[in-house]
Design a protein around this motif. Sequence first.
Motif, PDB file in Angstrom:
ATOM      1  N   GLN A  94       1.017  -1.310  -0.116  1.00  0.00           N
ATOM      2  CA  GLN A  94       0.054   0.199   0.034  1.00  0.00           C
ATOM      3  C   GLN A  94       0.871   1.138  -0.066  1.00  0.00           C
ATOM      4  O   GLN A  94       0.653   2.087  -0.680  1.00  0.00           O
ATOM      5  CB  GLN A  94      -0.918  -0.048   1.289  1.00  0.00           C
ATOM      6  CG  GLN A  94      -1.954   1.113   1.329  1.00  0.00           C
ATOM      7  CD  GLN A  94      -2.960   0.767   0.518  1.00  0.00           C
ATOM      8  OE1 GLN A  94      -3.683  -0.166   0.498  1.00  0.00           O
ATOM      9  NE2 GLN A  94      -3.646   1.870  -0.213  1.00  0.00           N
ATOM     10  N   ALA A  95       1.989   1.277   0.817  1.00  0.00           N
ATOM     11  CA  ALA A  95       2.755   2.398   1.090  1.00  0.00           C
ATOM     12  C   ALA A  95       3.659   2.501  -0.357  1.00  0.00           C
ATOM     13  O   ALA A  95       3.854   3.779  -0.769  1.00  0.00           O
ATOM     14  CB  ALA A  95       3.768   2.278   2.001  1.00  0.00           C
ATOM     15  N   GLN A  96       4.140   1.585  -1.086  1.00  0.00           N
ATOM     16  CA  GLN A  96       4.610   1.629  -2.287  1.00  0.00           C
ATOM     17  C   GLN A  96       3.796   2.111  -3.648  1.00  0.00           C
ATOM     18  O   GLN A  96       4.230   2.781  -4.322  1.00  0.00           O
ATOM     19  CB  GLN A  96       5.215   0.176  -2.622  1.00  0.00           C
ATOM     20  CG  GLN A  96       5.904   0.016  -4.098  1.00  0.00           C
ATOM     21  CD  GLN A  96       7.236   1.018  -4.166  1.00  0.00           C
ATOM     22  OE1 GLN A  96       8.014   0.547  -3.337  1.00  0.00           O
ATOM     23  NE2 GLN A  96       7.259   1.487  -5.056  1.00  0.00           N
ATOM     24  N   GLN A  97       2.469   1.906  -3.420  1.00  0.00           N
ATOM     25  CA  GLN A  97       1.548   2.420  -4.188  1.00  0.00           C
ATOM     26  C   GLN A  97       1.565   3.807  -4.459  1.00  0.00           C
ATOM     27  O   GLN A  97       1.286   4.663  -5.493  1.00  0.00           O
ATOM     28  CB  GLN A  97       0.250   1.957  -4.044  1.00  0.00           C
ATOM     29  CG  GLN A  97      -0.853   2.304  -5.262  1.00  0.00           C
ATOM     30  CD  GLN A  97      -2.148   1.463  -5.069  1.00  0.00           C
ATOM     31  OE1 GLN A  97      -2.322   0.684  -4.124  1.00  0.00           O
ATOM     32  NE2 GLN A  97      -2.946   2.118  -5.611  1.00  0.00           N
ATOM     33  N   TYR A  98       2.000   4.536  -3.333  1.00  0.00           N
ATOM     34  CA  TYR A  98       1.887   6.310  -3.062  1.00  0.00           C
ATOM     35  C   TYR A  98       3.148   6.636  -3.418  1.00  0.00           C
ATOM     36  O   TYR A  98       3.469   7.809  -3.315  1.00  0.00           O
ATOM     37  CB  TYR A  98       1.471   6.452  -1.927  1.00  0.00           C
ATOM     38  CG  TYR A  98      -0.155   6.437  -1.718  1.00  0.00           C
ATOM     39  CD1 TYR A  98      -0.825   7.940  -1.577  1.00  0.00           C
ATOM     40  CD2 TYR A  98      -0.705   5.205  -1.546  1.00  0.00           C
ATOM     41  CE1 TYR A  98      -2.380   7.742  -1.582  1.00  0.00           C
ATOM     42  CE2 TYR A  98      -1.986   5.462  -1.336  1.00  0.00           C
ATOM     43  CZ  TYR A  98      -2.771   6.522  -1.272  1.00  0.00           C
ATOM     44  OH  TYR A  98      -4.147   6.421  -1.205  1.00  0.00           O
ATOM     45  N   ASN A  99       4.164   5.875  -3.691  1.00  0.00           N
ATOM     46  CA  ASN A  99       5.457   6.065  -3.763  1.00  0.00           C
ATOM     47  C   ASN A  99       5.826   6.725  -5.492  1.00  0.00           C
ATOM     48  O   ASN A  99       6.204   5.934  -6.188  1.00  0.00           O
ATOM     49  CB  ASN A  99       6.572   5.093  -3.847  1.00  0.00           C
ATOM     50  CG  ASN A  99       8.117   5.179  -3.971  1.00  0.00           C
ATOM     51  OD1 ASN A  99       8.428   6.692  -3.731  1.00  0.00           O
ATOM     52  ND2 ASN A  99       8.861   4.334  -4.009  1.00  0.00           N
ATOM     53  N   CYS A 156       0.589   7.965   6.431  1.00  0.00           N
ATOM     54  CA  CYS A 156       1.873   7.705   6.085  1.00  0.00           C
ATOM     55  C   CYS A 156       1.781   7.552   4.498  1.00  0.00           C
ATOM     56  O   CYS A 156       2.871   8.257   3.959  1.00  0.00           O
ATOM     57  CB  CYS A 156       2.108   6.100   6.684  1.00  0.00           C
ATOM     58  SG  CYS A 156       4.072   5.700   5.884  1.00  0.00           S
ATOM     59  N   CYS A 157       0.899   7.063   3.927  1.00  0.00           N
ATOM     60  CA  CYS A 157       0.842   6.862   2.497  1.00  0.00           C
ATOM     61  C   CYS A 157       0.839   8.394   1.922  1.00  0.00           C
ATOM     62  O   CYS A 157       1.520   8.800   1.019  1.00  0.00           O
ATOM     63  CB  CYS A 157      -0.383   6.461   1.872  1.00  0.00           C
ATOM     64  SG  CYS A 157      -0.204   4.490   2.131  1.00  0.00           S
TER      65      CYS A 157
END
Length: 528
Positions: free
Chosen positions: A421-426, A467-468
């Motif tokens: 999920q975090a990587q998707q917002y990277n 965080c995202c």
Amino acid sequence: MLFLQNLSYIHPNKELLFENIYLTVNSRDKIALIGNNGSGKSTLLKIIAGELPPHEGQLVLDTIPYYIPQLFGQYNHLTIAQALRIDDKLSALHDILAGNVTEHYLNQLNDDWTIEERCREALQYWQLNELPLSQPMATLSGGQKTKVFLAGIHIHQPQLVLLDEPSNHLDTAGRELLYEFIATTSCALIVVSHDRKLLNGLQSIAELSKRGLTLYGGNYDFYAEQKAIANNALSQDIQSKEKALRKAKEKEREAMERQQKLDARGKRKQEKAGVARIMMNTLRNNAENSTAKVKGAHGEKISGISEELQALRNELPDIDKMQLGFDNTTLHQGKMLFSATGINLEFGKQQLWKKNLDLQINSGERIAIKGLNGSGKTTLFRIILGELEPAIGTVFRADNKSVYIDQDYSLINNQQTVYEQAQQYNKTGLQEHEIKIRLSRFLFSKDDWDKPGNALSGGERMRLLLCCLTIGNQAPDIIMLDEPTNNLDIQNIEILTAAINAYTGTLLVVSHDLHFLEQVNVKSTFNV
């Protein structure tokens, strides 16, 4: 009335939820039960209500508690009367009044001749007098279901009432009725809630953790003051321990330097005196042993202080461990982002709002969107986002980046892991270790990185979404929050509040939590 001694509960997977629970509740006591999400507040209420058995310990009750759960889906197949467990009694009353006087019906009624009158009074107090007792629970809103069970208190007249997040689904008017009930009732109460106004109407606070219950003899404001004093003392202890650690490391460095000088001086003397090589090796070994002893003595002290320091840091509230921060929005303050003139929606021949709406939103504003349950607040959000177009009126939307956050934090993908999920917002090409550092800042340890979204609590979903948003290369121009505090505990509400106050963009909030609105500096209100 209620006595708990050494109570504990272990999940079916053998994980300890809590232990060492001691609590005494006397007549008319009004106690708030607070604690972090997952600490076991709802489970403890279910144990007291008799819906779950404790793992060990003693529970003594001399009355039957009246329990209002947080969720009501399990009652959807019932009518209001059935959910309140008064259907048999009402049916018996009607049969008796119709002349069918049998022992069976008299036993069912149990001399409760005022049951129907109490039902009318209770439903009227909770503004449900338009609902027949035969209406299915499935047709009611969340707020109406809550009010039905609150009405049951007047109907059943219990001595002890257990309430699990009773204000969650209530609008402002419903909350005011709840506050009035809590202030005036003669029932003993145990209330799980994050509603600060409600908590301040109770006499004492019981904080639940794995270690047990800690009691505070005052309302929530008193509890917050006591916690602040304790946290300040903890911060001073940490600073003192950090200073001691620095001194211990400095002493170790100085001792090592002295020992090395002594060893070097001794070696030079031995070389001048022409000491044999075999003797030199022995002396060198002795010097190394001395150095190792010095290092070991200081290292043991440093290790002890470090462990004590880490233990103190672990006691810090999570909000003090977090590193919050949003990039600033690129829009200048005061720019018009949205404008609506005379808008309305039509459902069949009926319009959603009694009056057409006029609304203007400028960059940097903080606006509370208010209205009764079902008044169309979420629909207005969808119009602002461009997901709906009004049937009448005109709308202007400036180019902007908006994010809509509902009370379930549904932007979190249930099938993706925390890391995915975090990587998707990277969007800026952060390396894997940099993303994991960001996750750690928001209290996600390496044990959490592979958790799927559907395994996260409400507070964890909120923290992951925050965080995202910080991982994204630009803060949104508009953040829309729809009842954001409903599924959060007090600690996570404080985390959300700190994050929103670090945000410089435009904020629109639907919330009946007046304390939260005040804390996030909402300056204006729009009523639908």
